[in-house]
Motif scaffolding. Structure first.
Motif, short mmCIF file in Angstrom:
data_model
loop_
_atom_site.label_atom_id
_atom_site.label_comp_id
_atom_site.label_asym_id
_atom_site.label_seq_id
_atom_site.Cartn_x
_atom_site.Cartn_y
_atom_site.Cartn_z
N ILE A 1 0.85 -1.20 0.00
CA ILE A 1 0.00 0.00 0.00
C ILE A 1 0.88 1.25 0.00
O ILE A 1 0.61 2.21 -0.72
CB ILE A 1 -0.91 0.02 1.26
CG1 ILE A 1 -1.80 -1.21 1.30
CG2 ILE A 1 -1.70 1.32 1.36
CD1 ILE A 1 -3.11 -1.06 0.61
N ARG B 1 -1.30 7.29 1.83
CA ARG B 1 -1.00 5.86 1.66
C ARG B 1 0.04 5.36 2.67
O ARG B 1 -0.05 4.23 3.14
CB ARG B 1 -0.57 5.55 0.22
CG ARG B 1 0.74 6.21 -0.18
CD ARG B 1 1.15 5.90 -1.60
NE ARG B 1 2.40 6.60 -1.88
CZ ARG B 1 3.05 6.54 -3.01
NH1 ARG B 1 2.60 5.81 -4.01
NH2 ARG B 1 4.19 7.20 -3.16
N TRP C 1 -4.19 10.58 -2.10
CA TRP C 1 -3.64 9.23 -2.01
C TRP C 1 -2.16 9.26 -1.64
O TRP C 1 -1.70 8.54 -0.75
CB TRP C 1 -3.88 8.46 -3.31
CG TRP C 1 -3.20 7.13 -3.33
CD1 TRP C 1 -2.16 6.74 -4.13
CD2 TRP C 1 -3.49 6.00 -2.49
NE1 TRP C 1 -1.79 5.46 -3.84
CE2 TRP C 1 -2.59 4.97 -2.83
CE3 TRP C 1 -4.42 5.76 -1.47
CZ2 TRP C 1 -2.58 3.73 -2.21
CZ3 TRP C 1 -4.42 4.52 -0.84
CH2 TRP C 1 -3.50 3.53 -1.21
N ALA D 1 -8.38 4.33 3.63
CA ALA D 1 -8.31 5.64 2.98
C ALA D 1 -9.62 6.40 3.19
O ALA D 1 -9.62 7.62 3.28
CB ALA D 1 -8.03 5.49 1.48
N LEU E 1 -6.09 -0.66 2.17
CA LEU E 1 -6.51 0.41 1.27
C LEU E 1 -7.83 1.04 1.73
O LEU E 1 -8.03 2.24 1.65
CB LEU E 1 -6.65 -0.15 -0.15
CG LEU E 1 -6.92 0.92 -1.21
CD1 LEU E 1 -6.04 0.71 -2.44
CD2 LEU E 1 -8.37 0.96 -1.64
#
Ligand code: GLU
Length: 457
Positions: free
Chosen positions: A324, A354, A350, A363, A360
């Motif tokens: 990631i 990250r 992002w 997020a 993920l």
């Protein structure tokens, strides 16, 4: 000849990480050799096989990044097995037996007592046509055994018969056919055990390499003999070590432990699962490979250990984070969009967050913090409120960039005399509602001046 491999699960449950190792060993072998990969459902056991398991396995295989060139079901192919049975029967290589499990157990004990190997003594071969007719008139139905080629003239005097192969994974292997019972290929009710349909399909589908778990090493001795009895040459064979849980228990499809579906639902990246499933128990370092091509590059079947390896899901977290943290926006974008993360700031967002994510899907928490409101987990301490308020009064005018944070906090430092954590932490909490997270220098331009001011306590 095109390298052709197959992954042949029985759809009697969800595939687990150990099955994944088998699937991936085959897929990587095909990738490395420009070969074909067949997904074959060994579903001759119609009682225990379920279409929903086959569907789930297809999804899991797809999710892992494996692309079969063919999908086949053994349940569609019974006629082909029936003709192989006829061929073996007419060659005298498949013979009817009538013993019940109790009788077999008694015979086994008797042989042990006589210091004979506890294998089936081929008593049924001695039955005359009349004996068989009598047993059948009593309602007994035969099961059928394959006569192993482990004798020269007298089947009741088996002799050491070594079958050798150069295992793709383990190197030279030998199985002595005299140490084995003639395997049952067809049950009393006419259903097939796995052995025969597997060999028939491997011949019919042009399989050049059978790669599977090392629980099949002995089967391979039997199957090589069966390939030959059916007029074929056995493919190359490879047997990889099995995976166990951390406490050393075997994995089973039925228990659902470490199923691919559950790892997927837990939010692990397919390449984290694939990297660990393949590299664990090999002499390669276990590290997160970004894609199958990179994993194929380091995959070497010969580097696999011969003893079982423990699969620790904790290691997945580390691999997942690595993937990631380095994942380019282009790769993450469709999945981010599905979480509602889109628009002009999606990419800088992002790249900012990250490095703080384990999954993920996390997020979306940060997206909410940027787009809607601070998390609410932490609030500015009473004692810090005046400090934060006057700090907000020093916010520079827009346009904002990554440098804005430094410009702002330099001014705040000068005015307040605070430094280090006492300077930054109250601002972080006011802006995000959390005591840790991505760099504020990255978050500030995403928030923009108006939204930042709205967070003034
Ligand atoms: N259906 C068998 C199994 O799951 C396949 C073994 C093989 O690959 O031949 O064990």
């Amino acid at each position: 000849m095109t390298v052709t491999v197959r992954f042949a699960p029985s759809p009697t449950g969800y595939i687990h990480i150990g099955n994944t190792r088998t699937a991936l060993f085959n897929w990587l072998f095909a990738l490395k050799n420009d070969g074909q990969f067949i997904l074959r459902f060994d579903d001759t056991d119609v009682e225990r096989s379920k279409p929903e398991y086959a569907e789930a396995i297809k999804e899991d295989v797809e999710w892992l990044g494996i692309r079969p060139s063919r999908i086949a079901y053994q349940s569609d192919r019974f006629a082909i097995y029936a003709s192989a049975v006829e061929k073996l029967k007419s060659a005298g290589l498949l013979y009817p037996c009538y013993e019940t499990p109790d009788e077999l157990e008694r015979k086994r004990k008797l042989r042990l007592a006589r210091r004979l190997p506890p294998v089936y003594g081929r008593d049924a071969l001695k039955l005359s046509a009349d004996d068989r007719a009598k047993l059948e008139s009593e309602g007994r139905k035969p099961h059928w055994r394959f006569l192993l080629p482990n004798f020269s003239a007298d089947p009741f005097a088996p002799q050491r018969t070594d079958v050798h192969w150069d295992d793709v994974v383990r190197g030279p292997e030998t199985v002595d056919l005299a140490s084995l019972s003639d395997p049952v290929l067809v049950r009393e009710d006419g259903t097939y055990l796995y052995t025969l349909p597997s060999v028939v399909d491997d011949i019919d589908m042009g399989v050049t390499h059978i790669i599977r778990g090392d629980d099949h090493v002995t089967n391979s001795g039997v199957q090589i003999a069966l390939f030959e009895a059916l007029g074929a040459v056995a493919p190359a064979l490879g047997h990889h070590n099995l995976l166990t849980t951390v406490s050393g228990e075997g994995l089973s499809k039925r228990s659902g432990a470490l199923s691919v579906g559950s790892l997927r639902r837990d939010g692990y990246e397919p390449m984290a699962v694939a990297s660990l499933a393949v590299l664990i128990g090999t002499s390669e370092n276990v590290s997160a490979m970004p894609d199958m091509a990179a994993l194929a590059e380091v995959f070497d079947p010969k580097a696999t250990s011969k003893s079982a390896s423990k699969f620790d899901p904790g290691e997945l977290d580390t691999l997942n984070r690595t993937l990631i943290h380095a994942m380019p926006f282009a790769e993450a974008a469709p999945r981010l969009a599905a979480l509602g993360v889109e628009g002009a700031i999606a990419e800088p967002f992002w790249l900012a967050v990250r490095g703080n994510l384990s999954r993920l899907s996390e997020a979306s928490q940060w997206w909410g913090i940027i787009r809607d409101a601070p998390s609410g987990e932490e609030t500015v301490a009473e004692d810090d409120k005046d400090y934060v308020r006057s700090a907000f009064d020093l916010l520079p005018p827009e346009p904002w960039s990554r440098d804005t944070w430094k410009i702002w906090t330099d001014a705040v430092k000068q005015q307040s005399g605070r430094k280090g954590k006492t300077l930054f932490m109250p601002l972080r909490i006011a802006l995000t509602g959390l005591a840790s997270g991505p760099e504020l220098a990255d978050l500030l331009p995403l928030l923009g001046r108006e939204e930042t001011l709205a967070r003034r306590p």
